[in-house]
Design a protein around this motif. Structure first.
Motif, PDB file in Angstrom:
ATOM      1  N   VAL B  14       8.921  -4.779 -13.807  1.00  0.00           N
ATOM      2  CA  VAL B  14       8.843  -3.452 -13.186  1.00  0.00           C
ATOM      3  C   VAL B  14       8.779  -3.599 -11.678  1.00  0.00           C
ATOM      4  N   LEU B  15       7.986  -4.575 -11.249  1.00  0.00           N
ATOM      5  CA  LEU B  15       7.798  -4.791  -9.821  1.00  0.00           C
ATOM      6  C   LEU B  15       9.123  -5.154  -9.144  1.00  0.00           C
ATOM      7  N   MET B  16       9.859  -6.062  -9.810  1.00  0.00           N
ATOM      8  CA  MET B  16      11.156  -6.482  -9.279  1.00  0.00           C
ATOM      9  C   MET B  16      12.066  -5.273  -9.129  1.00  0.00           C
ATOM     10  N   LEU B  17      12.052  -4.445 -10.181  1.00  0.00           N
ATOM     11  CA  LEU B  17      12.881  -3.261 -10.203  1.00  0.00           C
ATOM     12  C   LEU B  17      12.592  -2.417  -8.979  1.00  0.00           C
ATOM     13  N   PHE B  18      11.288  -2.233  -8.745  1.00  0.00           N
ATOM     14  CA  PHE B  18      10.854  -1.416  -7.616  1.00  0.00           C
ATOM     15  C   PHE B  18      11.312  -2.010  -6.307  1.00  0.00           C
ATOM     16  N   ALA B  19      11.057  -3.310  -6.190  1.00  0.00           N
ATOM     17  CA  ALA B  19      11.425  -3.997  -4.949  1.00  0.00           C
ATOM     18  C   ALA B  19      12.932  -3.906  -4.766  1.00  0.00           C
ATOM     19  N   GLY B  20      13.648  -4.029  -5.879  1.00  0.00           N
ATOM     20  CA  GLY B  20      15.104  -3.997  -5.843  1.00  0.00           C
ATOM     21  C   GLY B  20      15.627  -2.686  -5.293  1.00  0.00           C
TER      22      GLY B  20
ATOM     23  N   ILE C 139       7.134  -2.578  -1.455  1.00  0.00           N
ATOM     24  CA  ILE C 139       6.166  -2.230  -2.494  1.00  0.00           C
ATOM     25  C   ILE C 139       5.050  -3.275  -2.564  1.00  0.00           C
ATOM     26  N   PHE C 140       5.351  -4.497  -2.108  1.00  0.00           N
ATOM     27  CA  PHE C 140       4.332  -5.552  -2.154  1.00  0.00           C
ATOM     28  C   PHE C 140       3.147  -5.225  -1.239  1.00  0.00           C
ATOM     29  N   ALA C 141       3.397  -4.385  -0.241  1.00  0.00           N
ATOM     30  CA  ALA C 141       2.314  -3.999   0.665  1.00  0.00           C
ATOM     31  C   ALA C 141       1.222  -3.239  -0.077  1.00  0.00           C
ATOM     32  N   MET C 142       1.616  -2.565  -1.147  1.00  0.00           N
ATOM     33  CA  MET C 142       0.621  -1.823  -1.913  1.00  0.00           C
ATOM     34  C   MET C 142      -0.137  -2.753  -2.855  1.00  0.00           C
ATOM     35  N   LEU C 143       0.428  -3.915  -3.122  1.00  0.00           N
ATOM     36  CA  LEU C 143      -0.118  -4.784  -4.166  1.00  0.00           C
ATOM     37  C   LEU C 143      -0.927  -5.946  -3.619  1.00  0.00           C
ATOM     38  N   ILE C 144      -0.403  -6.589  -2.574  1.00  0.00           N
ATOM     39  CA  ILE C 144      -0.948  -7.893  -2.207  1.00  0.00           C
ATOM     40  C   ILE C 144      -2.189  -7.860  -1.300  1.00  0.00           C
ATOM     41  N   PRO C 145      -2.169  -7.165  -0.179  1.00  0.00           N
ATOM     42  CA  PRO C 145      -3.323  -7.300   0.720  1.00  0.00           C
ATOM     43  C   PRO C 145      -4.642  -6.867   0.070  1.00  0.00           C
ATOM     44  N   TRP C 208      -7.076   1.550  -7.788  1.00  0.00           N
ATOM     45  CA  TRP C 208      -6.917   2.994  -7.975  1.00  0.00           C
ATOM     46  C   TRP C 208      -7.459   3.762  -6.774  1.00  0.00           C
ATOM     47  N   ASN C 209      -8.608   3.345  -6.261  1.00  0.00           N
ATOM     48  CA  ASN C 209      -9.241   4.072  -5.164  1.00  0.00           C
ATOM     49  C   ASN C 209      -8.675   3.738  -3.792  1.00  0.00           C
ATOM     50  N   ASP C 210      -7.770   2.769  -3.718  1.00  0.00           N
ATOM     51  CA  ASP C 210      -7.364   2.287  -2.400  1.00  0.00           C
ATOM     52  C   ASP C 210      -6.383   3.226  -1.710  1.00  0.00           C
ATOM     53  N   TRP C 211      -6.651   3.519  -0.435  1.00  0.00           N
ATOM     54  CA  TRP C 211      -5.668   4.229   0.377  1.00  0.00           C
ATOM     55  C   TRP C 211      -5.371   3.438   1.642  1.00  0.00           C
ATOM     56  N   THR C 212      -6.068   2.323   1.853  1.00  0.00           N
ATOM     57  CA  THR C 212      -5.923   1.619   3.123  1.00  0.00           C
ATOM     58  C   THR C 212      -4.609   0.848   3.198  1.00  0.00           C
ATOM     59  N   ASN C 213      -4.185   0.214   2.115  1.00  0.00           N
ATOM     60  CA  ASN C 213      -2.939  -0.542   2.183  1.00  0.00           C
ATOM     61  C   ASN C 213      -1.783   0.361   2.575  1.00  0.00           C
ATOM     62  N   GLY C 214      -1.737   1.547   1.995  1.00  0.00           N
ATOM     63  CA  GLY C 214      -0.677   2.493   2.347  1.00  0.00           C
ATOM     64  C   GLY C 214      -0.764   2.895   3.810  1.00  0.00           C
ATOM     65  N   LEU C 215      -1.991   3.109   4.273  1.00  0.00           N
ATOM     66  CA  LEU C 215      -2.174   3.532   5.665  1.00  0.00           C
ATOM     67  C   LEU C 215      -1.763   2.431   6.636  1.00  0.00           C
ATOM     68  N   TYR C 216      -2.131   1.185   6.339  1.00  0.00           N
ATOM     69  CA  TYR C 216      -1.867   0.094   7.277  1.00  0.00           C
ATOM     70  C   TYR C 216      -0.425  -0.410   7.206  1.00  0.00           C
ATOM     71  N   VAL C 219       4.846   2.449   6.917  1.00  0.00           N
ATOM     72  CA  VAL C 219       5.124   3.328   8.045  1.00  0.00           C
ATOM     73  C   VAL C 219       6.357   4.170   7.753  1.00  0.00           C
ATOM     74  N   ARG C 220       7.393   3.533   7.246  1.00  0.00           N
ATOM     75  CA  ARG C 220       8.636   4.267   7.014  1.00  0.00           C
ATOM     76  C   ARG C 220       8.813   4.670   5.566  1.00  0.00           C
ATOM     77  N   ARG C 221       8.483   3.762   4.647  1.00  0.00           N
ATOM     78  CA  ARG C 221       8.768   4.052   3.239  1.00  0.00           C
ATOM     79  C   ARG C 221       7.621   4.837   2.624  1.00  0.00           C
ATOM     80  N   THR C 222       7.466   6.085   3.079  1.00  0.00           N
ATOM     81  CA  THR C 222       6.331   6.852   2.570  1.00  0.00           C
ATOM     82  C   THR C 222       6.495   7.190   1.090  1.00  0.00           C
ATOM     83  N   ASP C 223       7.668   6.881   0.518  1.00  0.00           N
ATOM     84  CA  ASP C 223       7.809   7.095  -0.924  1.00  0.00           C
ATOM     85  C   ASP C 223       7.032   6.043  -1.715  1.00  0.00           C
ATOM     86  N   TYR C 224       6.492   5.034  -1.045  1.00  0.00           N
ATOM     87  CA  TYR C 224       5.640   4.054  -1.735  1.00  0.00           C
ATOM     88  C   TYR C 224       4.168   4.465  -1.718  1.00  0.00           C
ATOM     89  N   TYR C 225       3.854   5.568  -1.079  1.00  0.00           N
ATOM     90  CA  TYR C 225       2.459   6.007  -1.046  1.00  0.00           C
ATOM     91  C   TYR C 225       1.916   6.197  -2.451  1.00  0.00           C
TER      92      TYR C 225
END
Lengths: 313, 508, 296
Positions: B14-20, C139-145, C208-216, C219-225
């Motif tokens: 799913v993640l790959m898909l998203f990143a893609g 999308i990794f910005a929402m996941l990794i930090p 679930w409660n995190d909003w900081t990764n999106g904020l930091y 910047v452009r891909r607000t569809d990842y919020y």
């Protein structure tokens, strides 16, 4: 051939590695993440000792010695903030852990459907943001519409209290809110350890005629000792930090309450609003970390002396 | 175990898909994919950029309330104009609530995501001090004369810090005059109308009359979380720690809180407190005037605007009830601009960015596009020359209704939106008629007294709102304690530091 | 004898019942406030039995329509993936650290613990992620930090392994010829379900409660919020519009935007999904107890 002691040692090490390499390999992802997420950014610790200029770059910015720290030692307000931070943390530490343990034991006593209900309900406050909690607190404490003044104090025929201008009540209010918010979450930690305890201990104790309190004292608590010590030591490391939302938003940043609500974090935040200096804010964080670190090392050393196995490292 | 592995795999896929799918638009439109962009509009943006993709790009921060959906067509329209200057423009909308945090990160060095930004959420002095603003003295040489005409010389020159220009000052209202806003029907009942001039004694009498007729309704509500009773008799020199008295005409910096100005105000606060005019819990409620005035919970509040009359017009169109604003002081003090437009030192094409700054100050077409959008699509112009929404549309359904004209370098050359047609003329007149402070254009650098500033800021936080909000019991004692703690925290050093810099500025 | 036993059965229910009440009443109040008419809320304050109801707050939120649904989707996916990754990484790091004979384990444990005390701060972390790893606006910005693994959880799990998993079981596994991975998955993890459940819960809530990764980092891909970003932004912007009344040129009829009610509605919207999902996590929890209890 194998007479060389160094070689022998090397061989033994190879054998050891052959047995355990999967264990070391396992740790790689986690350690790599800590390296990226935590250790790489630590180059920022130098911010505390520099006058940062982003054009010349972090590394080339000039050193300024300890001058970023001086504002943390100048006025009577800072000492008040230090005092409040430490006292609140001590109360939260003792009361928080005692109650969390108590709740975990109670939860364990009532398994099944009711357990689920209780646990879900007391966890809920943990999900609320500080600003919402501030609104809820205001709903209870507001002087004309608040529940405490309007309903509860009225019931006892007492005069309404203007809560937001009386600092003396706030240590109790903030402690209550902190516990209310965190108890569901922190009790789960103990609960997980509790249910891992071998049930045969209890069965044997019941056969011996031990009462419930006796079981708790002689079986549960000793088995939980390591967990308690671990959690306490970890929290001691945060002794000089405070929950910003709780101390800033819940008292509504009301100046009249500073004597009992000001903490290091709120003091620094207010103080740097005007100058917005990254060096000075890093300095505050650095100081908080170092003091916490010293406390942790001391505590761990004492624990090691008393009971080697319970020490954190 | 199998379950976990299966879950893992599914998750990674799913993640790959998203990143893609994320990567595709990100590479060809160079950013700005707003939350609800229409496919057609996106295409338009892409085409425009494809034509001019060889031109360098200047990215401009746009402050907004929520990310607009038409960013691409607006930036394409602006790029049409800027092409003849040899560059294209990218707009980067930043939500006002996030501006402070995101700017601080975007300007942390080496990152050229943003080329032109506004010091909203950050302060001009700080960004210059931190090396987050490029020196513009030479870059703007060629445009200087025209920009001075457009923005006025004093505003343009106010960007100089020790002889070097780092930012261009925003042309907006320079003087704000405190006023008391009250429901218009109540004001009328006692013979007042929007824009009337009063003073604090008259106001106190008015309060007493209203109180006699409406004993239960408070008269002073919070504005912006505090009583916000301004004082236009002084130039606050940014932070009220050391001010210039007499409408900024004095040349001696004084401590405001131990001055007669503040002592006099405290006298009124005490009277108002004694008479119970304040809304209860005024310091703790987050209610805003638009909430409680229309609801009838409180009759009025204090506010500041370049003219009391305009404040009444603004409030009426926003509060859901008619509001009259009464002006408190005779004059107002014109002070240095509240925001500056700077270029990120990491910017790859500083000369193009400098040209863009020039256009933002002087080109009405570009300014109109940035503030109001595209005519016919986002706004229509009425007969009197003011603009409003396209028939049947509102803020939510218009693709570019930022509502942040004040966050632009020179809004005075734009078409006033939902305002009187002469709105900007009035604003400029107010600027001209206000008393210009002696310190206008003097940028104070308080780094040498930073410790004192942080200590004094804490002390002010502790006492000021409580005094202003009628929440202290003993006014004399509290004011004395306030002044004493300020002294102990080093207010005199700050005053002295400001005095030295002012003297240097005035050429003494 | 019997009566005292009964008392010990009743006490937990009484105490936990009262605590649950304390926890739930403010939340009911919160919900009632979110459906109370804004003017009523302003005049009468919060009430369990509001005089006038209104759905204006929810209507305002759902004006954002698709954005909200997408943001919920992001939240769910990121929370799910993040939690699974978090658990795996935590197990893989904690298990070796719990083995008493492992050389260097104290040093590594200290390395882990040290990250709880010192951190480089926001700006340096941002520089690392945006300029070395270039995850901004992905999308990794929402996941990794920040949330992929926490030192706290590692130490907690290590503790559980070393205190609740008897060494003899591991030895027995070795005699059977199982390798380290087999021992971990076949013997240790089934016994560790309670702690896995706990860490799943903690990590899940953090994501679930995190909003900081999106904020930091967005910047452009607000569809990842995620949903918290959308809701907190909405809140911040309303707050800003409503409080800066001297700002000119804001073209919004502020009178029609609910402000207190919307705050409450937003809190409700963030809680509800957790209320729906939590019982399922608990099932896993309770199952873990039974197995853990019997085998132990």
């Amino acid at each position: 051939m194998n007479n060389n002691p160094a070689l022998k040692k090397k061989n033994r090490f190879l054998v050891y590695l052959r047995q355990t390499w999967p264990l070391y390999l396992m740790m790689v992802p986690g350690l790599a993440y800590l390296f990226i997420n935590n250790y790489l950014p630590m180059f920022g610790l130098q911010f505390a000792f520099k006058k940062i200029n982003y054009t010349t770059g972090v590394w080339k910015s000039p050193w300024v010695g300890l001058s970023n720290f001086t504002y943390l030692f100048k006025t009577a307000d800072v000492y008040e903030a230090f005092r409040n931070t430490i006292l609140y943390n001590l109360v939260f530490l003792v009361l928080g852990h005692a109650l969390a343990l108590f709740v975990a034991i109670l939860l364990e006593q009532c398994m099944g459907r009711t357990f689920k209900l209780y646990q879900t309900l007391i966890l809920l406050p943990f999900l609320l943001s500080a600003s919402v909690i501030a609104y809820l607190a205001f709903a209870f404490l507001s002087s004309d519409n608040g529940f405490l003044n309007n309903t509860i104090l009225k019931m006892f025929g007492k005069d309404p209290i203007t809560w937001y201008s009386k600092p003396k009540y706030w240590p109790y209010i903030l402690t209550f809110i902190h516990i209310w918010k965190s108890i569901g979450y922190s009790s789960i930690l103990y609960y997980a350890t509790l249910i891992g305890i071998d049930k045969s201990y209890y069965e044997a104790a019941v056969l011996d005629g031990a009462s419930v309190p006796q079981q708790i004292r002689h079986i549960t608590l000793p088995l939980l000792k390591t967990t308690i010590i671990t959690l306490v030591i970890m929290q001691i490391g945060r002794m000089f930090y405070s929950d910003f939302g709780l101390f800033y938003q819940v008292p509504m940043n009301n100046g009249m309450l500073y004597s009992t609500t000001n903490t290091i974090d709120t003091y620094v935040y207010r103080g740097l609003m005007e100058i917005n200096d990254v060096g000075r804010s890093s300095a505050a964080g650095f100081l908080q970390s170092v003091l916490g670190f010293i406390l942790v090392l001391t505590t761990n050393l004492i624990v090691r002396k008393v009971d080697r196995d319970s020490a954190l490292f | 175990m199998k379950k976990i592995v299966a879950m893992m795999l599914a998750a990674v896929m799913v993640l790959m898909l998203f990143a893609g799918c994320g990567a595709v638009p990100a590479t060809n439109d160079g950013g700005n994919k707003p939350a609800e962009a229409d496919a057609e509009k996106e295409d338009a943006g892409d085409e425009a950029e494809a034509e001019s993709s060889d031109l360098p790009k200047v990215t401009v921060e746009v402050i907004c309330g929520s990310v607009p959906s038409e960013t691409e067509s607006i930036q394409a329209a602006i790029s049409e104009i800027t092409k003849e200057y040899g560059f294209v423009v990218e707009l980067l909308p930043i939500e006002i609530g996030n501006a402070a945090t995101q700017l601080n990160l975007l300007l942390s060095g080496g990152d050229d995501t943003l080329d032109i930004y506004t010091t909203i959420g950050v302060t001009y002095n700080t960004v210059v001090n931190n090396g987050q603003a490029l020196e513009l003295t030479d870059l703007l040489k060629d445009y200087e004369a025209e920009m001075k005409t457009a923005l006025t010389e004093s505003v343009y020159n106010s960007g100089y810090l020790s002889g070097k220009l780092y930012g261009v000052g925003r042309l907006l209202d320079q003087a704000s005059t405190p006023c008391y806003s009250i429901r218009a029907d109540i004001a009328e009942q006692y013979g007042y109308k929007n824009g009337d001039k009063i003073d604090l004694d008259i106001l106190t009498e008015l309060f007493a009359k209203i109180r006699a007729d409406y004993p239960d309704i408070p008269l002073i509500g919070p504005n912006n979380g505090q009583p916000n009773i301004g004082d236009s008799r002084v130039d606050a020199l940014n932070n009220k720690l050391g001010v210039l008295g007499n409408y900024g005409q004095d040349e001696t910096v004084i401590d405001y809180y131990s001055s007669d100005y503040f002592k006099e105000l405290c006298g009124y606060f005490e009277k108002w407190r004694d008479a119970g005019y304040y809304m209860s819990d005024i310091l703790n409620v987050a209610d805003t005037p638009s909430d409680y005035i229309a609801a009838g919970k409180c009759f009025g509040c204090f506010a500041s605007h370049f003219s009391a009359e305009m404040n009444g017009i603004w409030s009426t169109s926003n509060f859901g009830c008619d509001v009259a604003s009464l002006q408190i002081y005779e004059d107002a003090t014109a002070v240095s601009p509240g925001a500056y437009f700077c270029i990120n030192p990491a910017c790859k094409n500083p000369d193009k960015a400098a040209t863009m700054l020039y256009l933002m100050a002087t080109n009405a077409d570009i300014v109109n596009l940035m503030i109001n959008g595209i005519e016919g699509q986002d706004y229509i112009v009425l007969d009197d020359g003011s603009a409003t929404f396209v028939e049947g549309k509102d803020t939510a359904s218009t693709g570019w209704a930022l509502g942040f004209s004040w966050a632009n370098l020179n809004s005075s050359i734009s078409i006033p939106f939902n305002y009187p047609a002469d709105y900007y003329k009035q604003m400029l007149d107010a600027n001209a008629s206000a008393k210009q402070s002696k310190a206008f254009g003097c940028q104070f650098d308080l780094t040498s007294v930073a410790d004192e500033v942080s200590a004094c800021t804490n002390v002010v936080n502790k006492y000021f709102n409580a005094l202003e909000g009628g929440a202290v019991e003993d006014y004399t004692a509290t004011l004395d304690a306030f002044i004493e703690e300020l002294k102990a925290s080093g207010i005199d050093k700050i005053v002295e530091c400001k005095q030295q810099q002012l003297d240097a500025f005035l050429g003494k | 004898m019997i009566t005292s036993k009964k008392i010990y059965k009743i006490i937990p229910h009484v105490v936990l019942g009262i605590m649950s009440l304390f926890a739930i009443l403010p939340i009911i109040l919160l919900f009632m406030a979110s459906v109370t008419d804004e003017t009523t809320l302003m005049m009468n304050g919060y009430s369990f039995f509001p005089k006038k109801f209104s759905s204006a707050s929810y209507e305002y939120i759902f004006k954002a329509g698709r954005t909200i649904i997408r943001a919920y989707g992001i939240s769910v996916i990121i929370t799910a993936i993040g939690t699974v990754l978090n658990i795996l990484m935590t197990i893989f790091l904690a298990y070796p650290l719990s083995r008493p004979n492992l050389k260097g384990r104290n040093v590594i444990a200290f390395i882990v613990f040290f990250t709880m005390l010192f951190n480089g701060g926001l700006v340096p972390t941002y520089i690392v992620y945006s300029q070395i790893f270039h995850i901004r606006d992905t999308i990794f910005a929402m996941l990794i930090p920040s949330y992929l693994m926490s030192a706290f959880n590692v130490i907690l799990m290590r503790n559980f392994f070393s205190s609740s998993i008897p060494g003899e079981i591991l030895e027995a596994g070795k005699v059977d010829g199982a390798n380290e991975l087999q021992t971990l998955f076949r013997i240790v993890l089934p016994l560790a379900k309670p702690i896995i459940g706990t860490i799943a819960l903690m990590s899940g809530l953090a994501y679930w409660n995190d909003w900081t990764n999106g904020l930091y980092y967005i910047v452009r891909r607000t569809d990842y919020y995620n949903i918290q970003n959308v809701l907190t932004n909405m809140l911040n912007n309303i707050q800003f519009l409503k409080t800066s009344s001297q700002m000119q040129g804001i073209n919004v009829d502020l009178g029609t935007i609910p402000s207190v009610g919307i705050r409450m509605a937003i809190a409700v919207m963030a809680i509800v999904p957790v209320l729906i999902v939590y019982p399922f996590i608990q099932k896993f929890f309770v199952k873990g107890i039974v197995i853990g209890g019997v085998k132990g």
